[in-house]
Design a protein around this motif. Structure first.
Motif, PDB file in Angstrom:
ATOM      1  N   GLY A  16      28.004 -80.259-102.271  1.00  0.00           N
ATOM      2  CA  GLY A  16      27.724 -79.502-103.671  1.00  0.00           C
ATOM      3  C   GLY A  16      27.830 -80.393-104.994  1.00  0.00           C
ATOM      4  O   GLY A  16      27.473 -79.962-106.032  1.00  0.00           O
ATOM      5  N   VAL A  17      28.267 -81.733-104.731  1.00  0.00           N
ATOM      6  CA  VAL A  17      28.374 -82.539-105.866  1.00  0.00           C
ATOM      7  C   VAL A  17      27.269 -83.526-105.898  1.00  0.00           C
ATOM      8  O   VAL A  17      26.758 -84.074-104.908  1.00  0.00           O
ATOM      9  CB  VAL A  17      29.539 -83.527-105.637  1.00  0.00           C
ATOM     10  CG1 VAL A  17      29.894 -84.529-106.807  1.00  0.00           C
ATOM     11  CG2 VAL A  17      30.867 -82.815-105.588  1.00  0.00           C
ATOM     12  N   VAL A  18      26.494 -83.466-107.057  1.00  0.00           N
ATOM     13  CA  VAL A  18      25.213 -84.322-107.092  1.00  0.00           C
ATOM     14  C   VAL A  18      25.662 -85.610-107.541  1.00  0.00           C
ATOM     15  O   VAL A  18      26.118 -86.008-108.461  1.00  0.00           O
ATOM     16  CB  VAL A  18      24.535 -83.697-108.329  1.00  0.00           C
ATOM     17  CG1 VAL A  18      23.034 -84.416-108.386  1.00  0.00           C
ATOM     18  CG2 VAL A  18      24.146 -82.368-107.826  1.00  0.00           C
ATOM     19  N   GLY A  40      30.646 -94.368-111.203  1.00  0.00           N
ATOM     20  CA  GLY A  40      30.428 -92.970-110.635  1.00  0.00           C
ATOM     21  C   GLY A  40      28.925 -92.507-111.008  1.00  0.00           C
ATOM     22  O   GLY A  40      28.623 -91.436-110.723  1.00  0.00           O
ATOM     23  N   ALA A  41      28.341 -93.365-111.617  1.00  0.00           N
ATOM     24  CA  ALA A  41      26.685 -92.811-111.985  1.00  0.00           C
ATOM     25  C   ALA A  41      25.780 -92.966-111.034  1.00  0.00           C
ATOM     26  O   ALA A  41      24.717 -92.269-111.211  1.00  0.00           O
ATOM     27  CB  ALA A  41      26.320 -93.999-113.045  1.00  0.00           C
ATOM     28  N   GLY A  42      26.170 -93.477-109.730  1.00  0.00           N
ATOM     29  CA  GLY A  42      25.152 -93.398-108.552  1.00  0.00           C
ATOM     30  C   GLY A  42      24.673 -94.554-108.102  1.00  0.00           C
ATOM     31  O   GLY A  42      23.898 -94.643-107.541  1.00  0.00           O
ATOM     32  N   ILE A  53      22.235 -96.169 -95.126  1.00  0.00           N
ATOM     33  CA  ILE A  53      23.368 -95.732 -94.890  1.00  0.00           C
ATOM     34  C   ILE A  53      23.667 -94.321 -95.057  1.00  0.00           C
ATOM     35  O   ILE A  53      24.449 -93.683 -94.444  1.00  0.00           O
ATOM     36  CB  ILE A  53      24.682 -96.759 -95.664  1.00  0.00           C
ATOM     37  CG1 ILE A  53      24.786 -97.938 -95.265  1.00  0.00           C
ATOM     38  CG2 ILE A  53      26.246 -95.851 -95.433  1.00  0.00           C
ATOM     39  CD1 ILE A  53      25.533 -98.728 -95.965  1.00  0.00           C
ATOM     40  N   TYR A  54      23.177 -93.759 -96.269  1.00  0.00           N
ATOM     41  CA  TYR A  54      22.929 -92.401 -96.646  1.00  0.00           C
ATOM     42  C   TYR A  54      21.693 -91.912 -96.435  1.00  0.00           C
ATOM     43  O   TYR A  54      20.805 -92.415 -96.491  1.00  0.00           O
ATOM     44  CB  TYR A  54      23.558 -92.181 -98.145  1.00  0.00           C
ATOM     45  CG  TYR A  54      25.065 -92.318 -98.424  1.00  0.00           C
ATOM     46  CD1 TYR A  54      25.943 -92.771 -97.662  1.00  0.00           C
ATOM     47  CD2 TYR A  54      25.405 -92.396 -99.786  1.00  0.00           C
ATOM     48  CE1 TYR A  54      27.191 -92.775 -97.935  1.00  0.00           C
ATOM     49  CE2 TYR A  54      26.608 -92.807-100.032  1.00  0.00           C
ATOM     50  CZ  TYR A  54      27.459 -93.282 -99.248  1.00  0.00           C
ATOM     51  OH  TYR A  54      28.787 -93.202 -99.427  1.00  0.00           O
ATOM     52  N   ALA A  55      21.792 -90.653 -96.108  1.00  0.00           N
ATOM     53  CA  ALA A  55      20.360 -89.906 -96.083  1.00  0.00           C
ATOM     54  C   ALA A  55      20.144 -88.972 -97.431  1.00  0.00           C
ATOM     55  O   ALA A  55      21.040 -88.422 -97.462  1.00  0.00           O
ATOM     56  CB  ALA A  55      20.176 -89.100 -95.041  1.00  0.00           C
ATOM     57  N   PRO A  56      19.220 -89.257 -98.202  1.00  0.00           N
ATOM     58  CA  PRO A  56      19.073 -88.399 -99.527  1.00  0.00           C
ATOM     59  C   PRO A  56      18.865 -86.948 -99.097  1.00  0.00           C
ATOM     60  O   PRO A  56      18.082 -86.491 -97.986  1.00  0.00           O
ATOM     61  CB  PRO A  56      17.883 -89.066-100.249  1.00  0.00           C
ATOM     62  CG  PRO A  56      17.090 -89.746 -99.242  1.00  0.00           C
ATOM     63  CD  PRO A  56      18.207 -90.207 -98.302  1.00  0.00           C
ATOM     64  N   THR A  57      19.103 -86.125-100.088  1.00  0.00           N
ATOM     65  CA  THR A  57      18.759 -84.666 -99.983  1.00  0.00           C
ATOM     66  C   THR A  57      17.356 -84.312 -99.883  1.00  0.00           C
ATOM     67  O   THR A  57      16.795 -83.538 -99.337  1.00  0.00           O
ATOM     68  CB  THR A  57      19.772 -83.583-100.796  1.00  0.00           C
ATOM     69  OG1 THR A  57      21.011 -84.211-100.749  1.00  0.00           O
ATOM     70  CG2 THR A  57      19.597 -82.298-100.730  1.00  0.00           C
ATOM     71  N   PHE A 227      25.220 -90.281-114.530  1.00  0.00           N
ATOM     72  CA  PHE A 227      25.535 -88.950-113.723  1.00  0.00           C
ATOM     73  C   PHE A 227      24.520 -88.728-112.851  1.00  0.00           C
ATOM     74  O   PHE A 227      23.778 -87.558-112.738  1.00  0.00           O
ATOM     75  CB  PHE A 227      25.668 -87.685-114.783  1.00  0.00           C
ATOM     76  CG  PHE A 227      26.970 -87.652-115.522  1.00  0.00           C
ATOM     77  CD1 PHE A 227      28.098 -87.326-114.927  1.00  0.00           C
ATOM     78  CD2 PHE A 227      26.757 -88.126-116.983  1.00  0.00           C
ATOM     79  CE1 PHE A 227      29.277 -87.452-115.975  1.00  0.00           C
ATOM     80  CE2 PHE A 227      27.876 -87.868-117.875  1.00  0.00           C
ATOM     81  CZ  PHE A 227      29.156 -87.618-117.245  1.00  0.00           C
ATOM     82  N   GLY A 228      23.941 -89.700-112.295  1.00  0.00           N
ATOM     83  CA  GLY A 228      23.120 -89.884-111.274  1.00  0.00           C
ATOM     84  C   GLY A 228      21.432 -89.659-111.810  1.00  0.00           C
ATOM     85  O   GLY A 228      20.630 -89.680-110.846  1.00  0.00           O
ATOM     86  N   SER A 229      21.288 -89.660-113.006  1.00  0.00           N
ATOM     87  CA  SER A 229      19.965 -89.587-113.400  1.00  0.00           C
ATOM     88  C   SER A 229      19.663 -91.064-114.325  1.00  0.00           C
ATOM     89  O   SER A 229      20.457 -91.583-114.809  1.00  0.00           O
ATOM     90  CB  SER A 229      19.734 -88.771-114.373  1.00  0.00           C
ATOM     91  OG  SER A 229      19.838 -87.314-113.643  1.00  0.00           O
TER      92      SER A 229
END
Length: 255
Positions: A16-18, A40-42, A53-57, A227-229
């Motif tokens: 649930g955390v973007v 923490g910006a992503g 390593i990660y699979a995106p949503t 913030f990920g954007s």
């Protein structure tokens, strides 16, 4: 120039955390592109998506036109994508040369595990060893080839990790905070190294870094995350003067 890496509408959620929110940007072949932003910006999340390593949503990542998310993680290096890590991922008891050769074995048919255990064919082992020695010489590490990685200065170990990444024969080299923990003189040396290996090995470089002087000095393109954007993207001088970047990351001037 054509886009080598194309990230489109990428989203990553953890419980649930973007972590990444509709992230899009491209890197043209031969560019040094810096990915910057507050902690923490992503930025590392994006690295982990590209290296599988990660699979995106949701969203897509294309490398030279190929759907990267359809490629098995263990095939990424063979496509020509290699990376370094924030925390050194070297084998401390192995020699510098053997550490670099774990990367070189991606280029051969033996594989890194059999290669590390010296179970490969003699001819291939000799060819890959010569290649690794040449990289160490190129990065002024040749005199340390037989030295264990343990106990070497931090800045030296950073160069060893870059040598190992180069040993894979990459087209896209991803460097995750390579200047962290380095002295001012080591940062200057690193900047020169990144520029020169980009030209010498015909690389495209994706760089995550907090050292702004180095970022602005060597990058062709800068992508700023918050913030990920994406909040800004463009040449260093344009990004440096963007009010949103100044507020979010570089700091507002004192009044």
């Amino acid at each position: 120039m054509a886009a080598l890496l194309d990230v489109a509408n990428l989203e990553v959620e953890f419980g649930g955390v973007v972590a990444l929110d509709d992230l899009s940007f491209t890197i043209e072949t031969g560019q040094i592109c810096a990915l910057i932003g507050p902690n923490g910006a992503g930025k590392t999340t994006l690295f982990n998506c590209v290296s599988r390593i990660y699979a995106p949503t949701s969203g897509s990542i294309r490398f030279d036109g190929r759907d990267l998310l359809a490629v098995a993680p263990h095939r990424i290096a063979q496509l020509g994508i290699t990376r370094t890590f924030q925390n050194l991922a070297l084998f401390p008891t192995m020699s510098v040369l053997d550490n670099v050769m774990t990367g070189a074995h991606i280029r051969g048919h033996v594989g890194p595990i059999r290669g590390a255990l010296k179970l490969g064919t003699r001819g291939e082992e000799r060819r890959l060893r010569d290649h690794a020695v040449g990289l160490l010489e190129r990065l002024s590490l040749g005199h340390l080839a037989q030295h264990p990685a343990a106990g070497l200065p931090y800045g030296t170990l950073k160069r060893v990790e870059i040598a190992r990444a180069l040993a894979c024969g990459p087209r896209l080299l991803m460097l995750d905070e390579p200047a962290a923990g380095l002295t001012h003189s080591e940062v200057d040396e690193l900047a020169n190294t990144i520029r020169s290996i980009r030209d010498e090995f015909d690389l495209t470089v994706l760089l995550v870094e907090h050292h702004m002087a180095m970022v602005m000095g060597i990058s062709d393109e800068v992508v700023v995350l918050d913030f990920g954007s994406t909040i800004a993207e463009g040449p260093p001088e344009q990004v440096r003067n963007d009010p949103k970047v100044i507020e979010a990351y570089l700091g507002t001037p004192a009044s």
